[in-house]
Design a protein around this motif. Structure first.
Motif, mmCIF file in Angstrom:
data_model
loop_
_atom_site.group_PDB
_atom_site.id
_atom_site.type_symbol
_atom_site.label_atom_id
_atom_site.label_comp_id
_atom_site.label_asym_id
_atom_site.label_seq_id
_atom_site.Cartn_x
_atom_site.Cartn_y
_atom_site.Cartn_z
ATOM 1 N N LEU A 1 0.836 -1.204 0.000
ATOM 2 C CA LEU A 1 0.000 0.000 0.000
ATOM 3 C C LEU A 1 0.870 1.254 0.000
ATOM 4 C CD1 LEU A 1 -2.850 -0.976 2.488
ATOM 5 C CD2 LEU A 1 -2.889 -1.029 -0.009
ATOM 6 N N PHE A 2 1.941 1.242 0.803
ATOM 7 C CA PHE A 2 2.838 2.395 0.827
ATOM 8 C C PHE A 2 3.506 2.589 -0.531
ATOM 9 C CE2 PHE A 2 6.930 4.491 1.512
ATOM 10 C CZ PHE A 2 6.481 5.685 2.057
ATOM 11 N N GLU A 3 3.875 1.502 -1.165
ATOM 12 C CA GLU A 3 4.481 1.582 -2.493
ATOM 13 C C GLU A 3 3.528 2.277 -3.477
ATOM 14 O OE1 GLU A 3 6.952 -1.558 -5.041
ATOM 15 O OE2 GLU A 3 4.820 -2.083 -4.921
ATOM 16 N N LEU A 4 2.251 1.933 -3.414
ATOM 17 C CA LEU A 4 1.256 2.583 -4.281
ATOM 18 C C LEU A 4 1.156 4.075 -3.978
ATOM 19 C CD1 LEU A 4 -1.724 0.065 -4.383
ATOM 20 C CD2 LEU A 4 -0.462 0.950 -6.340
ATOM 21 N N ILE A 5 1.117 4.398 -2.692
ATOM 22 C CA ILE A 5 1.048 5.808 -2.290
ATOM 23 C C ILE A 5 2.266 6.555 -2.819
ATOM 24 C CG2 ILE A 5 1.166 7.373 -0.302
ATOM 25 C CD1 ILE A 5 -0.470 5.203 1.240
ATOM 26 N N TRP A 6 3.435 5.970 -2.631
ATOM 27 C CA TRP A 6 4.687 6.610 -3.052
ATOM 28 C C TRP A 6 4.705 6.859 -4.561
ATOM 29 C CZ3 TRP A 6 8.436 8.754 -0.192
ATOM 30 C CH2 TRP A 6 9.635 9.078 -0.826
ATOM 31 N N LYS A 7 4.305 5.844 -5.316
ATOM 32 C CA LYS A 7 4.335 5.960 -6.774
ATOM 33 C C LYS A 7 3.366 7.019 -7.298
ATOM 34 C CE LYS A 7 5.861 1.302 -7.989
ATOM 35 N NZ LYS A 7 5.465 0.033 -8.637
ATOM 36 N N HIS A 8 2.326 7.306 -6.536
ATOM 37 C CA HIS A 8 1.311 8.258 -6.987
ATOM 38 C C HIS A 8 1.401 9.596 -6.249
ATOM 39 C CE1 HIS A 8 -0.763 5.482 -9.653
ATOM 40 N NE2 HIS A 8 -0.409 4.558 -8.785
ATOM 41 N N SER A 9 2.554 9.861 -5.645
ATOM 42 C CA SER A 9 2.768 11.116 -4.929
ATOM 43 C C SER A 9 3.754 11.983 -5.690
ATOM 44 C CB SER A 9 3.326 10.829 -3.528
ATOM 45 O OG SER A 9 2.409 10.079 -2.774
ATOM 46 N N ASP A 10 3.551 13.289 -5.572
ATOM 47 C CA ASP A 10 4.516 14.196 -6.198
ATOM 48 C C ASP A 10 5.695 14.406 -5.242
ATOM 49 O OD1 ASP A 10 3.842 16.232 -4.302
ATOM 50 O OD2 ASP A 10 2.338 17.079 -5.645
#
Length: 70
Positions: A43-52
């Protein structure tokens, strides 16, 4: 056996709305079970990939602050 943990987690959450995603995160943290850590990592990986870049910087600062409080 071909086990792709990311795909399994994506499949489990693919239809979740914001409330369900939050409940998943809160439940995993409150239970404190180590078996939940890989899922939180995905889940954190997804958040990271979709964060500026600014959001990433804020997450790192928050993480640093939390680590210092351990």
């Amino acid at each position: 056996m071909d086990l792709n943990l990311r795909k399994a987690i994506y499949s489990n959450i693919s239809n979740n709305d914001e409330q369900q995603l939050e409940a998943t995160i809160v439940d995993a943290i409150q239970n404190g079970e180590e078996k939940m850590l890989p899922g939180l990592g995905v889940l954190f990986e997804l958040i990271w990939k979709h964060s500026d870049d600014q959001e990433k910087k804020e997450m790192i600062q928050s993480l640093e602050s939390g680590v210092k409080q351990l």
